[in-house]
Design an enzyme around this catalytic site. Structure first.
Site, short mmCIF file in Angstrom:
data_model
loop_
_atom_site.label_atom_id
_atom_site.label_comp_id
_atom_site.label_asym_id
_atom_site.label_seq_id
_atom_site.Cartn_x
_atom_site.Cartn_y
_atom_site.Cartn_z
CG ASP A 516 -2.00 -1.02 1.02
OD1 ASP A 516 -1.94 -1.94 0.33
OD2 ASP A 516 -2.93 -0.84 1.91
CG ASP A 543 -3.72 -4.89 -3.13
OD1 ASP A 543 -3.48 -5.19 -3.99
OD2 ASP A 543 -3.82 -5.34 -2.02
#
Length: 689
Positions: A516, A543
């Protein structure tokens, strides 16, 4: 986020965006972190102000028309509008009409949305006027402007003129135009967004002449641009660098025009919509037309001429067109009247999608009138502040102009938050390399907060941006949370940079993290949040480019990292795009890293909170993909199938690229034409400030 979730010449900049010279990727698709950007100039963002003798004139105020509007004739030497007259800023219909109809010269800066009353009203503009939108804020709704017999030396520029449409497509009862000219001369119509009017977007009638129409977006209209309504063959017009999109007819229609020079225009009829082109450029009556280096996409009858008219074509591109495409007769040599330079026709879709319409740099006050405030940060105490956050804190709330925070080389271990009430901030490293200035911290989603609770994913950000019109350049932002040393901690998401604002421009930076890394969000689900990242590096593993923003990663490097335990597995993107918005676009970028072959997905669909109404989107196009990218590059998340959302590629290269299949959707050429950088950014052109 969780890994699993339930004469005078006026030339414009060439290239897709006015963001400086982009770095070229090497043949291997790798850029070295180093002295590759240099240090950008401070720049300013200008704000509107009344002109006075002590204020330096902004650059746009000196712009004059090119093309036929620059020709000395009829007692008028070129077209310069109200230059030399008083500059006034207007926000009401009363004031706009007062100054536009005055006999004195004025530069009229429209700094608000002005609604015409009654609908269809056309202000009768008098000679020697410049009517210019202030940045992108000047809009005229429900009406337009009328230039009558003998009116001359008028500039209409940088405005959005829209929405006089009365519900009848072929409307013969409402002559509501954006700009109508009856017998005027020396008029420059430039950088406007003209759309959805009851009649014409532009009507040049009754011997109107010495007109240049340039860099406008004309869209969503039936009878778009008509020239003629006369038996006299005297009119001279130049029409160049305009984007005609979803316009049915008169694109333009030129009737009895002595010299019609059309070049570098882009005519686009989008397939599958309710608006279908009837014809494109039409040479009628005794018109002599020179048509050069224009691009026609999907247009029916792209070029027509009457048997009495002439069309000389040179260098045009026709893609998916049908019907009449005609040329013949003899015309004229435009260069015998004025100089000009042609752009390549093949470059026009990208060039004009990004370059037409209102510009944020036009219609704003001079640099001297609103010079950027500069604050300096230095660890050694040689600046005004020793931390970046202290400099941000010093910016006054609701600041109206650019504040430049220059950060001297060093490592600043701190968190930085730019609150929503402090727009127009630039944070810029002053070192020779973006590695020289580093902002770093190590919070993770599960890190305990003082006073109780944990930070959560969004709260873990090293730098959090919640203010519009933010810029960062020539620095590194890192989250160095040690996942391996904190296995007992629940929540390993560790954001380096979070944006939750509109018009965020990240140029020449490094964003480092693992899971992230880069959260590209919006202020709220129903808010637009555009982010443009260029000449930059983003590193991570899970991600690590994610969120619901409308975001472009352009001409950059995405570096894939192994996970804390040395394994190779991950996802580049996790969009959570709202329906009917654009998601993440990766364009002209290199994706690779020191990881195993076939170990990374390009993305997966994040339906945040299990929200089925979301429509996640990632497009990866014109990029270089290493062998690390899986042959089936998209993955499901949280029980939602990626195939029900929007994931696609276009013309990628490298060992990680692949051909079209049900597991690897590829855009068609026509689809790709609607998924370019300008489609993501809309009316915003990122510009260094």
């Amino acid at each position: 986020m969780s890994e699993t979730r339930s004469k005078a010449r006026h030339r414009r900049r060439r290239g897709a965006l006015a963001v400086g010279v982009p770095l070229a990727l090497t043949a291997a698709g790798v850029m070295a972190y180093g002295n590759d950007l240099g240090v950008f100039g401070a720049g300013t963002q200008r704000t509107a102000a009344a002109a006075d003798a002590a204020t330096a004139a902004p650059a746009w105020a000196a712009d004059v028309a090119d093309g036929f509007a620059s020709v000395n004739a009829l007692g008028q030497n070129g077209t310069y509008g109200g230059r030399g007259g008083q500059t006034v800023t207007v926000k009401t219909l009363v004031d706009l009409e007062k100054y536009a109809t005055a006999t004195e010269p004025y530069v009229i800066v429209v700094a608000a949305t002005i609604t015409m009353n009654p609908v269809g009203k056309e202000i009768k503009v008098q000679s020697d006027k410049t009517i210019v939108g202030q940045g992108t804020s000047g809009q005229i709704v429900g009406g337009g402007f009328f230039l009558g017999q003998g009116v001359h030396n008028v500039i209409i520029r940088n405005l959005t003129i829209r929405d006089s449409y009365q519900g009848t497509w072929n409307d013969k009862d409402h002559d509501f135009d954006a700009v109508q000219m009856d017998g005027a001369h020396h008029v420059w119509i430039d950088h406007n967004d003209l759309r959805h009017m009851a009649d014409g977007l532009i009507d040049s009638r009754k011997d109107t002449t010495y007109v240049t129409v340039s860099w406008n977006k004309l869209s969503d209209n039936n009878k778009t641009f008509g020239i003629g309504w006369t038996e006299n063959v005297t009119a001279d017009l130049t029409i160049h660098h305009n984007w005609f999109r979803e316009t049915e007819q008169r694109n333009p229609s030129t009737d009895n025009v002595a010299h019609a020079h059309l070049y570098n225009n882009y005519l686009e009829d989008v397939a599958g919509t309710s608006i279908n082109s009837s014809y494109g450029n039409y040479s009628r009556g005794k018109t002599k037309m020179v048509l050069e280096n224009s691009y026609f996409q999907g247009v029916k009858n792209p070029v027509q001429r009457d048997s009495t008219a002439a069309v000389v074509q040179r260098g045009n591109v026709f893609s998916g067109t049908s019907g009449r495409n005609e040329s013949g007769g003899t015309a004229f040599d435009p260069k015998s009247y004025y100089g000009y330079t042609l752009d390549k026709a093949a470059d026009l879709p990208a060039l004009l999608k990004s370059g037409t319409g209102p510009r944020s740099s036009i219609g704003t006050a001079s640099t001297k009138a609103a010079a950027a405030t500069t604050l300096t940060v230095a660890k050694d105490g040689s600046g005004q502040y020793t931390s970046v956050q202290k400099a941000v804190d010093a910016v006054p709330a609701n600041n109206g102009s650019r504040v430049l925070i220059q950060v001297k080389p060093g490592t600043y271990r701190e968190t930085v938050k730019v609150p929503s009430n402090k727009p127009h901030i630039t944070i810029q490293g002053t070192g020779a390399s973006r590695k020289d200035t580093v902002i770093v911290f190590n919070n993770a989603a599960g890190t305990p907060k003082p006073g109780g609770g944990t930070y959560g994913t969004g709260g873990s950000a090293t730098v959090a941006v919640e203010a519009d019109d933010f810029q960062a350049r020539n620095l590194t932002i890192t989250n160095d949370f040690d996942e391996g040393a904190n296995q007992n901690l629940s929540g390993h998401q560790a954001v380096a940079l979070r944006t939750a604002a509109d018009k965020v421009f990240l140029d020449g930076i490094i964003v480092n993290g693992d899971q992230d890394t880069l959260l590209l969000d919006t202020a709220a689900k129903d808010k637009l949040g555009r982010v443009y990242v260029t000449n930059s590096y983003v590193t991570g593993n899970v991600d690590f480019i994610f969120g619901r923003a409308t975001a472009v990663i352009d001409r950059s490097v995405i570096t894939l990292k192994k996970r804390w335990d040395g394994t190779s597995a991950g996802y580049v993107t996790a969009p959570s795009t709202a329906a009917n918005r654009k998601g993440i676009l990766i364009n002209r970028t290199t994706v690779g890293g020191d990881v195993a072959a076939g170990s990374f997905f390009l993305g997966r669909n994040w339906h945040a909170g299990g929200d089925a109404s979301l429509d996640p989107q990632t497009t990866v196009r014109d990029s270089t993909l290493s062998a690390a990218v899986k042959s089936t590059p998209w993955s499901d998340m949280g029980g939602f199938s990626w195939k029900d959302d929007r994931f696609a590629e276009y013309k990628n290269t490298g060992p990680g690229s692949g051909s079209a299949s049900s597991n690897r959707p590829q855009l068609s050429d026509s689809q790709a034409a609607g998924q370019e950088v300008a489609d993501w950014l809309g009316d915003w052109t990122p510009t260094a400030g």
